[in-house]
Design an enzyme around this catalytic site. Structure first.
Site, mmCIF file in Angstrom:
data_model
loop_
_atom_site.group_PDB
_atom_site.id
_atom_site.type_symbol
_atom_site.label_atom_id
_atom_site.label_comp_id
_atom_site.label_asym_id
_atom_site.label_seq_id
_atom_site.Cartn_x
_atom_site.Cartn_y
_atom_site.Cartn_z
ATOM 1 N N MET A 257 -11.363 -4.734 12.967
ATOM 2 C CA MET A 257 -11.120 -4.715 11.520
ATOM 3 C C MET A 257 -10.794 -6.105 10.983
ATOM 4 O O MET A 257 -10.803 -6.333 9.786
ATOM 5 C CB MET A 257 -9.976 -3.762 11.184
ATOM 6 C CG MET A 257 -10.348 -2.304 11.309
ATOM 7 S SD MET A 257 -9.110 -1.313 10.462
ATOM 8 C CE MET A 257 -9.423 0.286 11.185
ATOM 9 N N ASN B 192 -2.153 2.992 21.735
ATOM 10 C CA ASN B 192 -1.272 2.010 21.088
ATOM 11 C C ASN B 192 -0.214 1.529 22.068
ATOM 12 O O ASN B 192 0.154 2.244 22.998
ATOM 13 C CB ASN B 192 -0.588 2.656 19.866
ATOM 14 C CG ASN B 192 0.062 1.626 18.978
ATOM 15 O OD1 ASN B 192 -0.524 0.592 18.679
ATOM 16 N ND2 ASN B 192 1.290 1.889 18.557
ATOM 17 N N ARG B 193 0.248 0.280 21.858
ATOM 18 C CA ARG B 193 1.310 -0.289 22.694
ATOM 19 C C ARG B 193 2.543 0.603 22.645
ATOM 20 O O ARG B 193 3.122 0.956 23.675
ATOM 21 C CB ARG B 193 1.617 -1.701 22.158
ATOM 22 C CG ARG B 193 2.677 -2.453 22.886
ATOM 23 C CD ARG B 193 2.783 -3.860 22.331
ATOM 24 N NE ARG B 193 3.136 -3.849 20.902
ATOM 25 C CZ ARG B 193 3.225 -4.944 20.153
ATOM 26 N NH1 ARG B 193 2.990 -6.135 20.684
ATOM 27 N NH2 ARG B 193 3.557 -4.860 18.881
ATOM 28 N N THR B 194 2.943 1.015 21.443
ATOM 29 C CA THR B 194 4.060 1.949 21.287
ATOM 30 C C THR B 194 3.472 3.361 21.274
ATOM 31 O O THR B 194 2.860 3.786 20.287
ATOM 32 C CB THR B 194 4.815 1.678 19.973
ATOM 33 O OG1 THR B 194 5.105 0.278 19.902
ATOM 34 C CG2 THR B 194 6.093 2.483 19.881
ATOM 35 N N LYS C 96 3.822 6.108 18.466
ATOM 36 C CA LYS C 96 3.039 5.936 17.240
ATOM 37 C C LYS C 96 1.606 6.426 17.441
ATOM 38 O O LYS C 96 0.983 6.943 16.504
ATOM 39 C CB LYS C 96 3.080 4.474 16.786
ATOM 40 C CG LYS C 96 4.409 4.145 16.090
ATOM 41 C CD LYS C 96 4.608 2.676 15.869
ATOM 42 C CE LYS C 96 3.670 2.093 14.841
ATOM 43 N NZ LYS C 96 3.895 0.616 14.693
ATOM 44 N N ASP D 159 -10.256 2.467 2.223
ATOM 45 C CA ASP D 159 -10.409 1.717 3.481
ATOM 46 C C ASP D 159 -11.247 2.483 4.510
ATOM 47 O O ASP D 159 -12.116 1.913 5.167
ATOM 48 C CB ASP D 159 -9.034 1.414 4.091
ATOM 49 C CG ASP D 159 -8.322 0.277 3.363
ATOM 50 O OD1 ASP D 159 -9.013 -0.588 2.792
ATOM 51 O OD2 ASP D 159 -7.082 0.270 3.370
ATOM 52 N N LYS E 39 0.823 -1.227 0.000
ATOM 53 C CA LYS E 39 0.000 0.000 0.000
ATOM 54 C C LYS E 39 0.854 1.274 0.000
ATOM 55 O O LYS E 39 0.448 2.293 -0.541
ATOM 56 C CB LYS E 39 -0.960 0.006 1.195
ATOM 57 C CG LYS E 39 -2.071 -1.026 1.066
ATOM 58 C CD LYS E 39 -3.070 -0.917 2.195
ATOM 59 C CE LYS E 39 -4.123 -2.009 2.076
ATOM 60 N NZ LYS E 39 -5.164 -1.883 3.103
HETATM 61 P P1 ATR Z 1 -1.336 -2.647 9.896
HETATM 62 O O1 ATR Z 1 -0.864 -2.138 8.574
HETATM 63 O O2 ATR Z 1 -2.256 -3.839 9.817
HETATM 64 O O3 ATR Z 1 -1.898 -1.582 10.771
HETATM 65 P P2 ATR Z 1 1.120 -2.545 11.367
HETATM 66 O O4 ATR Z 1 1.450 -1.248 10.733
HETATM 67 O O5 ATR Z 1 2.174 -3.582 11.534
HETATM 68 O O6 ATR Z 1 -0.035 -3.277 10.605
HETATM 69 O O7 ATR Z 1 0.472 -2.214 12.793
HETATM 70 C C1 ATR Z 1 0.091 -3.209 13.683
HETATM 71 C C2 ATR Z 1 -0.568 -2.555 14.898
HETATM 72 O O8 ATR Z 1 -0.994 -3.575 15.792
HETATM 73 C C3 ATR Z 1 0.368 -1.656 15.685
HETATM 74 O O9 ATR Z 1 -0.393 -0.616 16.250
HETATM 75 C C4 ATR Z 1 0.898 -2.605 16.746
HETATM 76 O O10 ATR Z 1 1.359 -1.963 17.909
HETATM 77 P P3 ATR Z 1 2.874 -1.392 17.980
HETATM 78 O O11 ATR Z 1 2.854 -0.102 17.210
HETATM 79 O O12 ATR Z 1 3.147 -1.186 19.417
HETATM 80 O O13 ATR Z 1 3.741 -2.439 17.346
HETATM 81 C C5 ATR Z 1 -0.362 -3.375 17.056
HETATM 82 N N1 ATR Z 1 -0.108 -4.689 17.671
HETATM 83 C C6 ATR Z 1 0.292 -5.816 17.058
HETATM 84 N N2 ATR Z 1 0.393 -6.828 17.940
HETATM 85 C C7 ATR Z 1 0.035 -6.327 19.147
HETATM 86 C C8 ATR Z 1 -0.078 -6.869 20.462
HETATM 87 N N3 ATR Z 1 0.187 -8.156 20.713
HETATM 88 N N4 ATR Z 1 -0.489 -6.061 21.459
HETATM 89 C C9 ATR Z 1 -0.772 -4.761 21.221
HETATM 90 N N5 ATR Z 1 -0.682 -4.181 20.004
HETATM 91 C C10 ATR Z 1 -0.290 -4.948 18.980
#
Ligand code: ATR
Length: 283
Positions: free
Chosen positions: A227, A156-158, A161, A107, A67
């Site tokens: 989603m 978000n976990r991070t 971001k 989307d 994308k």
């Molecule tokens: P996409 O394009 O599907 O959004 P991505 O850019 O890899 O994929 O993003 C994945 C998201 O899911 C991120 O917000 C990620 O959190 P981080 O930014 O902290 O990595 C989140 N995510 C994935 N696995 C997770 C988990 N086990 N617990 C919490 N957040 C998770």
């Protein structure tokens, strides 16, 4: 008869439901077109798209992991429409004799249409929580803001971001002069807050990971939207336990496809029968 050619391009792509969805749309609306799934090598997006354009393809859907490539590809060769620009990514390319390569992103419109039209949930003045800050979140920010909720919290976990996504949302809101309030939170900071709509855009469900979100965030009458589709995620289960209405992302998938179909063909398909067909095939 000349058939207009379209495809979805990704890696992997074998399990894509897009060919089935677009075949249904084409049949329903009487459009003469073909639509197939094409696997591109991870480092071969540009070469694959160039070859398809040379063969006269009229447009492409673009999925993981291309994308961002799709947006870049169009930037040098045509036009980037506003939803693709604010998303920083494109899921729909239109090859057009006048503008060249046009990148769009359907989307977010797909998500909002599923929520407002199919699930009949009015977003206006609602408190919304978005879980996750990856590409899937950025992809939906603008259409979400345009639906005029009162508040969008991004967690978000991070955390950095989440801050970045909240900043993007503030830019969108300022440009559109709406008054949606936007803020970033850590998961543990959600304690004490309640939301009318909670959208899970994280990929945590893929690994059955439980998100560290409190049970108390689901307001009375809350809609919990994941989603992801095709599986019950821990988020969905938690939402159900807390009395929320739960929806998966199948409707978003069909609605984003409908929007792409409309961009290409200028005709709006009826999404309901296609959604029903996909659900019955999944049983
Ligand atoms: P996409 O394009 O599907 O959004 P991505 O850019 O890899 O994929 O993003 C994945 C998201 O899911 C991120 O917000 C990620 O959190 P981080 O930014 O902290 O990595 C989140 N995510 C994935 N696995 C997770 C988990 N086990 N617990 C919490 N957040 C998770």
């Amino acid at each position: 008869m000349l058939v207009d050619k379209y495809a979805v391009i990704g890696n992997p792509i074998a399990h894509s439901k897009s060919p089935l969805i677009h075949a249904e749309f084409a049949h329903q609306t009487g459009q003469t077109m073909s639509y197939e799934a094409i696997l591109a090598p991870i480092d071969g997006f540009d070469a694959t798209v160039n070859a398809l354009m040379a063969k006269g393809y009229k447009g492409l859907n673009v999925t993981v992991p291309f994308k961002f490539d799709a947006l870049r590809f169009a930037s040098g060769r045509g036009k980037v429409n506003v939803f693709a620009a604010t998303a920083g990514a494109s899921n729909t390319l239109i090859f057009d004799g006048v503008n060249g390569v046009v990148a769009d992103n359907t989307d977010g419109v797909g998500l909002v249409n599923d929520i407002t039209k199919n699930l009949k949930f009015d977003l206006r003045n609602k408190k919304v929580l978005v879980l996750g800050s990856g590409g899937a979140t950025f992809g939906v920010l603008q259409p979400l803001a345009e639906a005029n909720p009162a508040l969008v919290v991004i967690a978000n976990r991070t955390f950095t971001k989440a801050e970045e996504a909240a900043r993007r949302l503030i830019e969108i809101v300022q440009a559109s002069r709406s008054n949606v309030l936007s803020m970033a939170k850590r998961f543990e900071e959600l304690d004490g807050m309640q939301f009318d709509l909670i959208i899970n855009s994280t990929s945590a469900g893929l690994t059955d990971s439980v998100l560290p979100i409190p049970d108390s965030i689901f307001a009375q009458g809350c809609l919990a939207y994941d989603m992801m589709y095709g599986r019950e995620t821990p988020f969905m289960a938690q939402a159900r336990r807390n009395g929320a209405q739960v929806a998966d992302g199948l409707g978003m998938l069909v609605e984003q496809a409908a929007e792409a179909f409309y961009l290409w063909r200028g005709v709006r398909p009826d999404t309901q029968p296609v959604m029903e067909k996909l659900r019955s095939l999944a049983k």
